[in-house]
Write a protein that holds these residues in place. Structure first.
Motif, PDB file in Angstrom:
ATOM      1  N   PRO A   1       7.592  19.058  53.075  1.00  0.00           N
ATOM      2  CA  PRO A   1       6.757  17.857  52.970  1.00  0.00           C
ATOM      3  C   PRO A   1       5.293  18.106  53.319  1.00  0.00           C
ATOM      4  CG  PRO A   1       8.833  17.319  54.026  1.00  0.00           C
ATOM      5  CD  PRO A   1       8.782  18.821  53.925  1.00  0.00           C
ATOM      6  N   ARG A   2       5.032  19.039  54.190  1.00  0.00           N
ATOM      7  CA  ARG A   2       3.636  19.354  54.534  1.00  0.00           C
ATOM      8  C   ARG A   2       2.944  20.049  53.365  1.00  0.00           C
ATOM      9  NH1 ARG A   2       4.542  21.909  60.622  1.00  0.00           N
ATOM     10  NH2 ARG A   2       5.644  20.100  61.506  1.00  0.00           N
ATOM     11  N   ILE A   3       3.703  20.892  52.653  1.00  0.00           N
ATOM     12  CA  ILE A   3       3.139  21.572  51.486  1.00  0.00           C
ATOM     13  C   ILE A   3       2.861  20.575  50.368  1.00  0.00           C
ATOM     14  CG2 ILE A   3       3.599  23.300  49.700  1.00  0.00           C
ATOM     15  CD1 ILE A   3       5.325  24.791  51.742  1.00  0.00           C
ATOM     16  N   GLU A   4       3.758  19.596  50.213  1.00  0.00           N
ATOM     17  CA  GLU A   4       3.656  18.630  49.125  1.00  0.00           C
ATOM     18  C   GLU A   4       2.683  17.494  49.412  1.00  0.00           C
ATOM     19  OE1 GLU A   4       8.360  19.295  47.881  1.00  0.00           O
ATOM     20  OE2 GLU A   4       7.717  17.532  49.013  1.00  0.00           O
ATOM     21  N   LYS A   5       2.283  17.348  50.670  1.00  0.00           N
ATOM     22  CA  LYS A   5       1.398  16.262  51.054  1.00  0.00           C
ATOM     23  C   LYS A   5       0.088  16.328  50.260  1.00  0.00           C
ATOM     24  CE  LYS A   5      -0.850  14.176  55.065  1.00  0.00           C
ATOM     25  NZ  LYS A   5      -1.142  14.327  56.521  1.00  0.00           N
ATOM     26  N   ASP A   6      -0.355  15.188  49.773  1.00  0.00           N
ATOM     27  CA  ASP A   6      -1.615  15.082  49.017  1.00  0.00           C
ATOM     28  C   ASP A   6      -1.589  15.885  47.705  1.00  0.00           C
ATOM     29  OD1 ASP A   6      -2.687  13.509  51.093  1.00  0.00           O
ATOM     30  OD2 ASP A   6      -3.365  15.295  52.157  1.00  0.00           O
ATOM     31  N   ARG A   7      -0.382  16.221  47.208  1.00  0.00           N
ATOM     32  CA  ARG A   7      -0.257  16.929  45.932  1.00  0.00           C
ATOM     33  C   ARG A   7       0.732  16.153  45.069  1.00  0.00           C
ATOM     34  NH1 ARG A   7       0.688  23.206  47.467  1.00  0.00           N
ATOM     35  NH2 ARG A   7       0.055  23.540  45.309  1.00  0.00           N
ATOM     36  N   PRO A   8       0.275  15.170  44.322  1.00  0.00           N
ATOM     37  CA  PRO A   8       1.163  14.300  43.526  1.00  0.00           C
ATOM     38  C   PRO A   8       2.080  15.091  42.597  1.00  0.00           C
ATOM     39  CG  PRO A   8      -1.079  13.461  43.527  1.00  0.00           C
ATOM     40  CD  PRO A   8      -1.141  14.817  44.156  1.00  0.00           C
TER      41      PRO A   8
END
Length: 216
Positions: free
Chosen positions: A53-60
């Motif tokens: 989730p940290r990697i995916e944060k702010d990356r739609p």
């Protein structure tokens, strides 16, 4: 992200004992580094729920990479390459480092002219062989720091024969930098003139398949 590439690391540990002919026919037991399935599932769940989730944060619409795949044949050929380098140079190769990395968010590499990037903006790993170096101040706590990544500076026409040079750009602040047995190199593009000095022969393994794939 340590758990992301657990299966690849386990395969590498197994393949390191499968290159020479005697190793292909003699089974010496399960390596101590092989872990229970339950432990692997727990670690992978930890990655998916806490790290991804940290990697995916702010990356739609982005899904973090969960694993990479490399064939057993490739692993065997890679280990055979390292054995060949070791024998040709009569020098020790102590192991490998598995580095976590990411592909640039671009169509081509900035440092390798014209080379296409297969998986832009995705997490990956690459594998670098290591050579043993003298003990440093952190060796008692972290003995693995006595093994540093290297490439080959060819001394003749054979790209696999030459001086083993430590790749400075891959070292950690805690790595042993008091090195007298081996030369070192950093950013080749800045430190060396490619027109007069032959570039390092790379033994770095990458270009593996990854899941999930990038969205089209």
């Amino acid at each position: 992200m340590k758990t992301l590439y657990l299966s690849v690391a386990a395969l590498l540990l197994l393949s390191l004992n499968s290159c020479k002919p005697s190793y292909c026919t003699e089974f010496s037991g399960i390596p101590a580094q092989v872990i229970p399935v339950a432990q692997a599932l727990e670690m992978h769940t930890e990655y998916k729920t806490r790290v991804a989730p940290r990697i995916e944060k702010d990356r739609p619409d982005y899904q973090a990479t969960e694993f990479t795949w490399v064939s057993l044949d490739t692993l065997k050929k890679y280990v055979a390459l390292l054995e060949r380098v070791k024998d040709l140079n009569d020098k020790e190769i102590s192991g490998i480092r598995v580095y976590f990395a990411a592909y640039p968010n671009s169509n081509t590499y900035r440092t390798v002219a014209g080379k296409q990037i297969k998986y832009p903006d995705r997490e990956t790993l690459f594998i670098v062989p290591t050579i043993p170096v003298p003990s440093g101040e952190n060796s008692n706590i972290y003995p693995l720091l006595e093994n540093l990544p290297f490439g080959i500076r060819p001394s003749g026409t054979d790209p696999l024969v030459g001086d083993f040079e430590i790749i400075e750009g891959l070292l950690l602040p805690t790595d042993n930098r008091n090195i007298s047995l081996h030369s070192r190199t950093g950013d080749e593009a800045k430190e060396f003139d490619a027109t007069t000095i032959r570039p390092l022969t790379s033994l770095i393994l990458n270009d593996m398949q990854m899941v999930p794939p990038p969205k089209q």
